[in-house]
Design a protein around this motif. Structure first.
Motif: not given
Length: 306
Positions: A172-199
């Protein structure tokens, strides 16, 4: 017979993720069929302490989870799950942190299997805390991954998570992204596991077809997803009563008029064929339901109690 105490290591050895997903899937089906007596969990100290009881009527068994949460410590979740059987003189106790991460991941696995495209293989994970690794394991169990992208508020934690998962995800190709917008680009599935108060991202950041699991926010003041995503998506929730009490995303979207209660479909109902026509984007919003704890505690009881 006294209480049998099960360690974190024993939980991991005894319950592979595929078994956890299957057990949680059946528990949600039983929930929809009315097999459980399950009050909304008690939250004390502004959500710092939680108590979650559940009774499975057909089997005469029950589980109670008590835990504390503090995201400034490691681990963030500490507590105990106690499983009891009316026909037995003893019971079972397990660490709440390990069991919670496993059962929360399993619920995302159930939802992903139901809602994600059959060929989905690219996962974006936002968050690198105690729940994160099991989100990856669960999605991989139902949609074998070709790519994993992780982003977190602390980049070093995202890098450490990627490194720790590489041995489990050969090929599995694995890497990090600098921010959520960059991470979700091109994703088929997104998992959010944070305690943020803002989207975490804007709906426009997502591909046209994508499935999103949101499991991090569990109080009305927390919110991982934007209203416009929920307004255009098929929205499945773990339990309607629970999310109307606790989910900041759902409460905010209802308050703004982006969705109404009729737009929400419970996971158990969806598993039983009650899912409306699927939109190109799907969302699973979970605040955690005690039937998940019961499902895994029952597996442990089958393995460790005589």
């Amino acid at each position: 017979m006294g209480t049998v105490v099960v360690t974190d290591e024993q939980i991991r050895e005894a319950v592979p993720m595929a078994d956890a997903v299957a057990a949680v899937r059946q528990a949600f089906a039983d929930l929809a069929a009315g097999a459980f007596e399950i009050p909304v969990r008690a939250a004390l100290g502004g959500g710092a302490f939680l108590s979650m009881p559940v009774h499975h009527r057909p089997s005469g068994t029950a589980a109670v989870k008590t835990l504390s949460l503090n995201f400034d410590r490691t681990p963030a979740i500490t507590g105990t799950v106690v499983w009891s059987d009316v026909s037995r003189t003893g019971g079972l106790a397990a660490d709440a942190g390990a069991l919670t991460a496993l059962r929360t991941g399993a619920a995302s696995g159930v939802a992903t299997d139901l809602l994600a495209d059959p060929g989905a293989s690219r996962l974006a994970l936002i968050g690198a805390g105690g729940q994160a690794a099991d989100q990856v394991r669960a999605v991989h169990a139902v949609r074998p991954l070709s790519r994993l992208t992780v982003t977190a508020r602390t980049p070093a934690r995202a890098e450490a998570l990627v490194a720790s998962l590489r041995a489990e995800l050969p090929g599995v190709e694995s890497a990090t992204a600098p921010d959520p917008a960059a991470a979700v680009a091109g994703a088929d599935v997104v998992c959010c596991a944070t305690n943020t108060a803002e989207p975490l991202f804007a709906a426009a950041d997502l591909p046209e077809r994508v499935h999103v699991n949101a499991i991090g926010s569990y109080r009305p003041g927390m919110r991982e997803l934007p209203d416009d995503l929920l307004a255009a998506a098929t929205v499945v929730v773990d339990d309607e009563e629970a999310v109307l009490e606790e989910s900041g995303e759902i409460l905010h979207a209802l308050g703004s008029g982006a969705i109404d209660r009729g737009d929400l479909v419970e996971l158990g109902t969806a598993l039983d064929g009650g899912l409306p026509e699927r939109a190109p984007r799907t969302v699973f919003k979970s605040v955690g339901v005690a039937v998940q704890d019961w499902a895994l505690a029952r597996l442990l009881a089958e393995r460790f109690l005589p």
